[in-house]
Design an enzyme around this catalytic site. Structure first.
Site, PDB file in Angstrom:
ATOM      1  CB  ILE A 161      -0.964  -0.010   1.204  1.00 60.98           C
ATOM      2  CG1 ILE A 161      -1.905  -1.208   1.112  1.00 60.98           C
ATOM      3  CG2 ILE A 161      -1.759   1.301   1.263  1.00 60.98           C
ATOM      4  CD1 ILE A 161      -2.791  -1.378   2.329  1.00 60.98           C
ATOM      5  NE  ARG A 241      -5.782  -4.293  11.838  1.00 55.80           N
ATOM      6  CZ  ARG A 241      -6.179  -4.366  10.573  1.00 55.80           C
ATOM      7  NH1 ARG A 241      -6.308  -3.233   9.867  1.00 55.80           N
ATOM      8  NH2 ARG A 241      -6.441  -5.514  10.012  1.00 55.80           N
ATOM      9  CG  ASP A 265     -10.826   3.550   7.593  1.00 54.99           C
ATOM     10  OD1 ASP A 265     -12.025   3.915   7.640  1.00 54.99           O
ATOM     11  OD2 ASP A 265     -10.469   2.437   7.172  1.00 54.99           O
ATOM     12  CD  GLU A 270     -11.391  -0.321  14.251  1.00 55.05           C
ATOM     13  OE1 GLU A 270     -11.823  -1.330  13.640  1.00 55.05           O
ATOM     14  OE2 GLU A 270     -10.412   0.334  13.863  1.00 55.05           O
ATOM     15  CG  HIS A 289     -11.586  -0.720  10.116  1.00 56.54           C
ATOM     16  ND1 HIS A 289     -11.037  -1.404  11.174  1.00 56.54           N
ATOM     17  CD2 HIS A 289     -10.863  -1.084   9.015  1.00 56.54           C
ATOM     18  CE1 HIS A 289     -10.017  -2.140  10.747  1.00 56.54           C
ATOM     19  NE2 HIS A 289      -9.898  -1.959   9.442  1.00 56.54           N
ATOM     20  N   GLY A 291     -11.725   1.333   4.898  1.00 57.43           N
ATOM     21  CA  GLY A 291     -10.668   1.400   3.896  1.00 57.43           C
ATOM     22  C   GLY A 291     -10.742   0.305   2.854  1.00 57.43           C
TER      23      GLY A 291
END
Length: 322
Positions: A161, A241, A265, A270, A289, A291
Site C-alpha cells: 500500500i 491499525r 479510518d 471499534e 474502518h 478502507g
C-alpha cells in the site's frame, strides 16, 4: 467436514452494511441455515459465546471479532471458521486446530485500502468535509485548503500500500520520503522514495501516512515524542491499525494545534464509541474502518467464503490457514 444430516448452521458476523447476503450466491450451498449476527449482540466475550455457540460455521469480517482460545473453547458446535482475508491476527489458529476447527481465508482486493488512504489525504488537503458542510448548510467558501505540488509525503511503511501511495504522490509532483525498521535505501528508491531515518520522517513530512502491520514493535510507534517532531502545518493519515498511534497523545496534539489535522479510518476501540473525543474535534476527518469496504471486495471475499464452505462440505477445504 460435517457429519450431521441436519442443516448446516452458518452465521455471518460484523456485516455492518448488510452486504454479505447479496454479494454472494449463498443458495449454491446445500442444506444450510443462514443467519446474520449483529455487532451489538457481541460486545463482550460472554455475549459472543452465547450468540455464536449454536453455529457450525462462522464467517468473520477481517479482525472485527476476536477469536482467542477462551472464546473458541466456548463454541462446542464450531467446525469451520472463515475469515475474509488471508491473515487474521485476532484468531488463535493453534487453539482452533486443537479443537478440530478448520480456519479458511479469502482473497481481498489489492487496491481498496490504497484508494481510501489517498482519498483521506485529499480530503485533508482540500478540506472536503468542511466545504461540503458549508454548502449543505447554505454557506459558500468557508475554508482554505493546501496544494500538494512540492509538498513532502512521508510514508511510514513502504509495503504494497505504501508503494502505491508513493506512485500517486509522484503524479502530484510531491517529494516522497519513507522509513520503516527494515526498509533499505535501495528498496525505497525502487518505489520513487528517498529513505530517511525515523526522526527525519516525522520532522520533514507535510503529510505522513501510516502503512504498517500492528505488532509489539509498532504498537504506539506514533506517540507523544514522535508527534512532537511534526510540523504544525502537517497532516497525519492512518488506515492501518489504530493502536499504531498512541491515541491520547494524538488527541492532545490535535486539541493543541500541534499539527494541522488527521484523517483516521482505524481506532483503538471499534466501533468508535459515540462519545469518543475524536468525534468532537474540528480538525479530523473520520471514517469507520471502511478502507477496504467496496462492492468489489464483498463480491470477491464473500464469494470465496461460499466456495470455502462448499469445498469443506465436500471434504476438501480451500485456502486453509491452520
Amino acid at each position: 467436514m460435517p457429519t450431521s444430516k441436519s442443516p448446516l448452521r452458518i452465521a455471518i458476523l460484523d456485516d455492518y452494511t448488510s452486504a454479505a447476503q447479496t454479494a454472494a450466491d449463498w443458495h449454491a450451498l446445500q442444506d444450510v441455515q443462514l443467519s446474520q449476527i449483529t455487532p451489538s449482540m457481541m460486545e463482550t466475550e460472554a455475549e459472543r459465546a452465547l450468540a455464536l455457540a449454536p453455529y457450525d460455521v462462522l464467517v468473520a469480517m477481517r479482525e472485527r471479532t476476536p477469536f482467542p482460545k477462551s472464546l473458541i473453547d466456548q463454541l462446542p458446535n464450531l467446525k469451520l471458521l472463515v475469515t475474509t482475508g488471508m491473515r487474521n491476527f485476532s484468531i488463535d489458529m493453534e487453539a482452533a486446530r486443537a479443537k478440530g476447527i478448520d480456519v479458511c481465508g479469502t482473497q481481498m482486493t489489492p487496491y481498496a485500502a490504497f484508494e481510501h488512504s489517498w482519498a483521506l489525504l485529499m480530503a485533508l488537503a482540500k478540506q472536503i468535509p468542511a466545504g461540503h458542510h458549508a454548502m449543505v448548510s447554505g454557506g459558500w467558501q468557508a475554508h482554505t485548503g493546501v496544494g500538494l505540488c512540492g509538498k513532502t509525503l512521508g510514508i511510514l511503511g513502504l509495503g504494497k500500500i505504501g508503494a502505491k501511495m508513493a506512485r500517486a504522490a509522484q503524479a502530484f509532483d510531491m517529494k516522497v520520503i519513507a522509513w520503516s525498521p527494515n526498509l533499505t535505501a535501495q528498496k525505497a528508491q525502487e518505489h520513487g522514495a528517498t529513505f530517511v531515518d525515523q526522526e527525519t520522517l516525522f520532522k520533514t513530512s507535510d503529510f505522513l501516512t501510516i502503512h504498517m502491520v500492528l505488532s509489539s514493535s509498532t504498537r504506539g510507534l506514533v506517540n507523544e515524542k514522535t508527534l512532537s517532531l511534526m510540523k504544525p502545518t502537517a497532516y497525519l493519515v492512518n488506515t492501518s491499525r489504530g493502536p499504531i498511534i498512541d491515541e491520547k497523545s494524538l488527541i492532545n496534539c490535535l486539541e493543541n494545534g500541534a499539527i494541522s489535522g488527521a484523517a483516521l479510518d482505524v481506532y483503538d476501540a471499534e466501533p468508535l464509541p459515540a462519545d469518543h473525543p475524536l468525534r468532537k474535534l474540528s480538525n479530523v476527518t473520520l471514517t469507520g474502518h471502511t478502507g477496504y469496504v467496496v462492492q468489489e471486495l464483498f463480491q470477491l471475499a464473500y464469494g470465496q467464503a461460499v466456495e470455502n464452505i462448499g469445498a469443506w462440505q465436500n471434504g476438501g477445504p480451500l485456502r486453509l490457514l491452520n
